[in-house]
Scaffold this motif. Structure first.
Motif, PDB file in Angstrom:
ATOM      1  N   GLY A   1      56.074  33.919  11.674  1.00 23.43           N
ATOM      2  CA  GLY A   1      56.479  32.751  10.911  1.00 23.43           C
ATOM      3  C   GLY A   1      56.659  31.523  11.785  1.00 23.43           C
ATOM      4  N   LEU A   2      57.192  31.711  12.987  1.00 24.04           N
ATOM      5  CA  LEU A   2      57.336  30.572  13.900  1.00 24.04           C
ATOM      6  C   LEU A   2      55.969  30.044  14.337  1.00 24.04           C
ATOM      7  CD1 LEU A   2      60.330  31.651  16.183  1.00 24.04           C
ATOM      8  CD2 LEU A   2      60.345  30.038  14.268  1.00 24.04           C
ATOM      9  N   GLU A   3      55.030  30.954  14.569  1.00 23.28           N
ATOM     10  CA  GLU A   3      53.678  30.524  14.910  1.00 23.28           C
ATOM     11  C   GLU A   3      53.102  29.664  13.792  1.00 23.28           C
ATOM     12  OE1 GLU A   3      51.427  34.062  15.696  1.00 23.28           O
ATOM     13  OE2 GLU A   3      52.985  34.851  17.021  1.00 23.28           O
ATOM     14  N   LYS A   4      53.252  30.130  12.567  1.00 18.36           N
ATOM     15  CA  LYS A   4      52.713  29.400  11.416  1.00 18.36           C
ATOM     16  C   LYS A   4      53.403  28.048  11.262  1.00 18.36           C
ATOM     17  CE  LYS A   4      51.278  31.640   7.887  1.00 18.36           C
ATOM     18  NZ  LYS A   4      51.151  32.470   6.661  1.00 18.36           N
ATOM     19  N   ALA A   5      54.716  28.003  11.517  1.00 17.24           N
ATOM     20  CA  ALA A   5      55.451  26.746  11.395  1.00 17.24           C
ATOM     21  C   ALA A   5      54.913  25.700  12.368  1.00 17.24           C
ATOM     22  CB  ALA A   5      56.938  26.981  11.637  1.00 17.24           C
ATOM     23  N   VAL A   6      54.535  26.132  13.582  1.00 18.79           N
ATOM     24  CA  VAL A   6      53.940  25.202  14.542  1.00 18.79           C
ATOM     25  C   VAL A   6      52.561  24.773  14.069  1.00 18.79           C
ATOM     26  CG1 VAL A   6      53.105  24.929  16.906  1.00 18.79           C
ATOM     27  CG2 VAL A   6      55.260  26.121  16.476  1.00 18.79           C
ATOM     28  N   GLU A   7      51.769  25.724  13.629  1.00 18.28           N
ATOM     29  CA  GLU A   7      50.409  25.408  13.175  1.00 18.28           C
ATOM     30  C   GLU A   7      50.405  24.447  11.993  1.00 18.28           C
ATOM     31  OE1 GLU A   7      49.172  29.361  12.454  1.00 18.28           O
ATOM     32  OE2 GLU A   7      48.583  29.767  14.532  1.00 18.28           O
ATOM     33  N   GLN A   8      51.438  24.538  11.148  1.00 15.41           N
ATOM     34  CA  GLN A   8      51.519  23.677   9.971  1.00 15.41           C
ATOM     35  C   GLN A   8      52.281  22.381  10.227  1.00 15.41           C
ATOM     36  OE1 GLN A   8      53.240  26.279   6.994  1.00 15.41           O
ATOM     37  NE2 GLN A   8      51.273  27.251   6.533  1.00 15.41           N
ATOM     38  N   GLY A   9      52.779  22.211  11.439  1.00 16.90           N
ATOM     39  CA  GLY A   9      53.460  20.977  11.801  1.00 16.90           C
ATOM     40  C   GLY A   9      54.937  20.925  11.453  1.00 16.90           C
ATOM     41  N   ALA A  10      55.508  22.034  10.982  1.00 20.64           N
ATOM     42  CA  ALA A  10      56.932  22.054  10.638  1.00 20.64           C
ATOM     43  C   ALA A  10      57.802  22.139  11.888  1.00 20.64           C
ATOM     44  CB  ALA A  10      57.235  23.226   9.704  1.00 20.64           C
ATOM     45  N   LEU A  11      57.287  22.729  12.949  1.00 20.66           N
ATOM     46  CA  LEU A  11      57.964  22.776  14.252  1.00 20.66           C
ATOM     47  C   LEU A  11      57.047  22.154  15.299  1.00 20.66           C
ATOM     48  CD1 LEU A  11      59.462  26.394  14.497  1.00 20.66           C
ATOM     49  CD2 LEU A  11      60.748  24.263  14.259  1.00 20.66           C
ATOM     50  N   LYS A  12      57.645  21.481  16.259  1.00 19.59           N
ATOM     51  CA  LYS A  12      56.862  20.912  17.343  1.00 19.59           C
ATOM     52  C   LYS A  12      56.727  21.927  18.470  1.00 19.59           C
ATOM     53  CE  LYS A  12      58.386  16.161  16.513  1.00 19.59           C
ATOM     54  NZ  LYS A  12      59.107  14.997  17.086  1.00 19.59           N
ATOM     55  N   ARG A  13      55.509  22.102  18.931  1.00 18.73           N
ATOM     56  CA  ARG A  13      55.291  23.030  20.037  1.00 18.73           C
ATOM     57  C   ARG A  13      56.090  22.600  21.269  1.00 18.73           C
ATOM     58  NH1 ARG A  13      50.091  26.241  22.138  1.00 18.73           N
ATOM     59  NH2 ARG A  13      50.772  26.609  24.265  1.00 18.73           N
ATOM     60  N   ALA A  14      56.200  21.302  21.498  1.00 20.76           N
ATOM     61  CA  ALA A  14      56.939  20.816  22.665  1.00 20.76           C
ATOM     62  C   ALA A  14      58.400  21.256  22.612  1.00 20.76           C
ATOM     63  CB  ALA A  14      56.851  19.296  22.748  1.00 20.76           C
ATOM     64  N   ASP A  15      58.999  21.250  21.430  1.00 21.33           N
ATOM     65  CA  ASP A  15      60.382  21.702  21.295  1.00 21.33           C
ATOM     66  C   ASP A  15      60.496  23.189  21.604  1.00 21.33           C
ATOM     67  OD1 ASP A  15      61.181  19.168  20.599  1.00 21.33           O
ATOM     68  OD2 ASP A  15      61.126  19.543  18.444  1.00 21.33           O
ATOM     69  N   LEU A  16      59.522  23.975  21.111  1.00 21.53           N
ATOM     70  CA  LEU A  16      59.527  25.409  21.411  1.00 21.53           C
ATOM     71  C   LEU A  16      59.370  25.655  22.906  1.00 21.53           C
ATOM     72  CD1 LEU A  16      57.457  27.192  18.607  1.00 21.53           C
ATOM     73  CD2 LEU A  16      59.910  27.327  19.018  1.00 21.53           C
ATOM     74  N   GLN A  17      58.540  24.857  23.565  1.00 25.37           N
ATOM     75  CA  GLN A  17      58.333  25.045  25.004  1.00 25.37           C
ATOM     76  C   GLN A  17      59.601  24.710  25.783  1.00 25.37           C
ATOM     77  OE1 GLN A  17      53.534  24.797  25.626  1.00 25.37           O
ATOM     78  NE2 GLN A  17      54.833  23.488  26.824  1.00 25.37           N
ATOM     79  N   SER A  18      60.375  23.730  25.319  1.00 27.95           N
ATOM     80  CA  SER A  18      61.635  23.421  25.998  1.00 27.95           C
ATOM     81  C   SER A  18      62.589  24.606  25.938  1.00 27.95           C
ATOM     82  CB  SER A  18      62.289  22.190  25.365  1.00 27.95           C
ATOM     83  OG  SER A  18      61.488  21.044  25.551  1.00 27.95           O
ATOM     84  N   GLY A  19      62.705  25.216  24.754  1.00 28.16           N
ATOM     85  CA  GLY A  19      63.548  26.393  24.615  1.00 28.16           C
ATOM     86  C   GLY A  19      63.018  27.561  25.412  1.00 28.16           C
TER      87      GLY A  19
END
Length: 385
Positions: A351-369
């Motif tokens: 689900g997190l992968e899909k959220a990034v692919e759909q633009g709901a989460l920013k990959r840059a934010d995930l990379q910071s975490g």
């Protein structure tokens, strides 16, 4: 706590990590057939872990970035093949163990050694997080000390000795993270007070004893995790059993319940799934007001954050595993925890992968975490972390 240098170094490793699996972000990750518990028809523990074609090494795949946000549970004594494949691909930050996974300290040590020995991609090959809840007293995952829980701890000196004993037991079994101590300031007839899991109803005494327990853990080479932010000591029910609402004003929470987080040093903090309606109508684990504004911005906490169990009764009504992981991650939490089984955690990661692919989460934010988590994992190679 780790400084900016360690996190920056982890970010550099993350950006340069060689991808070990998947053939790119859109390729299917390897999966084993099995039941919803993750055990099913997976081969025996010593079955070989295979990899697919490597992705370009210039940056990690999305699955690898998401994987640094996932600590997986599983059923039974044998980690499922799907989990071991994730580890080999650099798509898991670690595992969490419960009584269902433990027969003895020797058995845990052997299991953990096999997991840590799985070859992982460069840059993603720091030690896995291996977590348990081992507070002492009634909450002990491995047989052994400390026999006394928080409410039975007479002094900071005793707390330090209990923490050191717990750390020695866990470290000897290959466990490097203890989801303890509880730093909640108890109230009369509260859920945790009735369970004997709070040190005191006075914040300075909680700070002294819980801080000493954390020091004991670290002296033994095990990382402590403070819980349950922003304070669960006034809850009348455990979130494992029902929705908990703590109707205290922010001023009281800051003056009493948040004091341990200002004073006790630890590399990680667990967020409660209780609701604090005078601050935010959402559970704290889903609240940016708590996870980011209060913890990171006001208290300047730079370590790793983890939710309490997102399969608990308090939060399952909020949505699917994918939605719950999204809510926590969007709030700024690093590790959304699904503690019951492997399959649910796998669905959350997808689900997190899909959220990034759909633009709901920013990959840059995930990379910071992910960089924070990798820095913590790297720290675990050093004594006293």
């Amino acid at each position: 706590m780790r400084g900016a240098i360690a996190t920056a170094a982890a970010a550099a490793l993350l950006l340069g990590a060689a991808a070990g699996c998947g053939g790119g972000e859109d390729a299917a990750a390897p999966r084993a057939t099995g039941t919803g518990t993750g055990t099913g028809t997976a081969p025996a523990a010593d079955a070989p872990v295979t990899r697919t074609v490597a992705a370009p090494p210039d940056r990690p795949t999305l699955r690898q970035v998401v994987g640094q946000h996932m600590v997986f549970a599983y059923s039974g004594l044998t980690p499922p093949l799907a989990l071991r494949q994730r580890i080999a691909c650099g798509e898991a930050a670690g595992v969490i163990l419960f009584a269902r996974n433990i027969r003895s300290a020797a058995q845990v040590k052997a299991t953990v050694a096999k997991l840590q020995a799985i070859k992982r991609p460069a840059g993603l090959d720091a030690p896995l997080l291996v977590m348990v809840d081992h507070e002492g007293g009634s909450v002990r995952r491995l047989p052994g000390p400390p026999a006394k829980g928080a409410s039975q701890t007479p002094s900071p000196a005793a707390a330090r000795a209990y923490g050191r004993a717990a750390g020695a037991l866990l470290r000897g079994a290959g466990v490097n993270v203890d989801l303890a101590p509880v730093v909640d300031v108890g109230r009369a007839d509260s859920a945790l007070a009735n369970e004997g899991r709070v040190y005191d109803d006075d914040a300075p005494n909680v700070i002294a004893k819980a801080g000493a327990f954390a020091q004991g853990l670290r002296a033994a080479g095990v990382a402590p995790v403070l819980k349950h932010f922003p304070g669960f000591g006034a809850a009348s029910v455990n979130t494992d059993d029902a929705v908990a609402r703590i109707d205290l004003p922010l001023a009281t929470l800051r003056a009493v319940d948040l004091k341990p987080y200002e004073r006790i040093e630890a590399p990680a903090v667990m967020l409660s799934t209780a609701i604090y309606p005078r601050v935010d109508p959402r559970p704290a684990a889903f609240s940016r007001r708590w996870a980011t504004t209060e913890l990171r911005d006001r208290l300047k906490f730079g370590g790793v954050t983890i939710t309490d169990d997102l399969q608990a009764a308090a939060v399952v009504r909020y949505g699917s595993p994918a939605q719950l992981a999204y809510f926590a991650t969007k709030a700024g939490v690093d590790l959304p925890l699904f503690a019951k089984d492997y399959a649910t955690g796998a669905r959350a990661a997808a689900g997190l992968e899909k959220a990034v692919e759909q633009g709901a989460l920013k990959r840059a934010d995930l990379q910071s975490g992910a960089a924070r988590v990798l820095a913590w994992r790297a720290d675990l190679q050093q004594p006293g972390r």
